[in-house]
Write an enzyme that holds these catalytic residues in place. Sequence first.
Site, PDB file in Angstrom:
ATOM      1  N   GLY A   1      -7.841  -6.693 -11.881  1.00 56.38           N
ATOM      2  CA  GLY A   1      -8.778  -5.716 -11.342  1.00 56.38           C
ATOM      3  C   GLY A   1      -9.488  -6.114 -10.065  1.00 56.38           C
ATOM      4  N   LYS A   2      -8.928  -7.037  -9.294  1.00 50.09           N
ATOM      5  CA  LYS A   2      -9.595  -7.489  -8.072  1.00 50.09           C
ATOM      6  C   LYS A   2      -9.770  -6.360  -7.059  1.00 50.09           C
ATOM      7  CE  LYS A   2      -6.526 -10.683  -7.294  1.00 50.09           C
ATOM      8  NZ  LYS A   2      -5.688 -10.438  -8.515  1.00 50.09           N
TER       9      LYS A   2
ATOM     10  N   GLU B   1      -7.099  -9.181  -0.896  1.00 47.39           N
ATOM     11  CA  GLU B   1      -5.929 -10.036  -0.675  1.00 47.39           C
ATOM     12  C   GLU B   1      -6.267 -11.192   0.271  1.00 47.39           C
ATOM     13  OE1 GLU B   1      -3.689  -9.546  -2.651  1.00 47.39           O
ATOM     14  OE2 GLU B   1      -3.352  -7.416  -3.018  1.00 47.39           O
TER      15      GLU B   1
END
Length: 219
Positions: free
Chosen positions: A11-12, A84
């Site tokens: 869930g980042k 990211e």
Amino acid sequence: MKFFYGPMDCGKSTLALQMDYNHARQGRRGLVLTTIDRAGPGRLSTRIGLGKEAVDVGADLDIRALVRQRWSQGIRVDYLICDEASFYTVAQIEQLADLVDTSDVDVYAFGLSTDFRTSLFPAAQRLFELADEVTRVQVEVLCWCGRPGLLNARVVNGGIAREGDQVVIGDTAADTAADPASDGAAEEADVRYQVLCRRHHRVGNLGPASRAEGQLRLV
């Protein structure tokens, strides 16, 4: 500067979008940045269907210059959402720290910590070293055995890979995998990623019936 990390599917990216929403709701102005996103350049996307336009962070992007350009246009930048972030360059992590220290820009970075070999990504290592706060994302991801999934395994043609370039994008929906650090040539291989517990990552056990269609992607 805060760094939120965890394995695939924890869930980042969803948290990154929630963080952006919470700050924007209070009248703050920010920028959303990402790289090698599953939806392609210029967009931050999640596996649950949420998404937002984002600045694509190429290796040659100077994030400080990006923010200063916005300032020169009269656009306020109070914070950065950096998804990211483990795929950024180390120099870009230094730029983020500089923006925090010299310009009072808040930075919220999200990413993986280790690669398929369980080695730290260079940018993630620098974030661990420089961040004011480091938080493991708490959404539980499980190995096929039911233990906590901690590590991202690269599976090539049905077997776990131990060598290769650090960043290779792949899933089972495609017949080829391209290394973004190469000249763009695709290698004939079935490349996907699977979250495993430490025990099964070390022995290379993908489970009694490892998934194929719909398997998780690294990015």
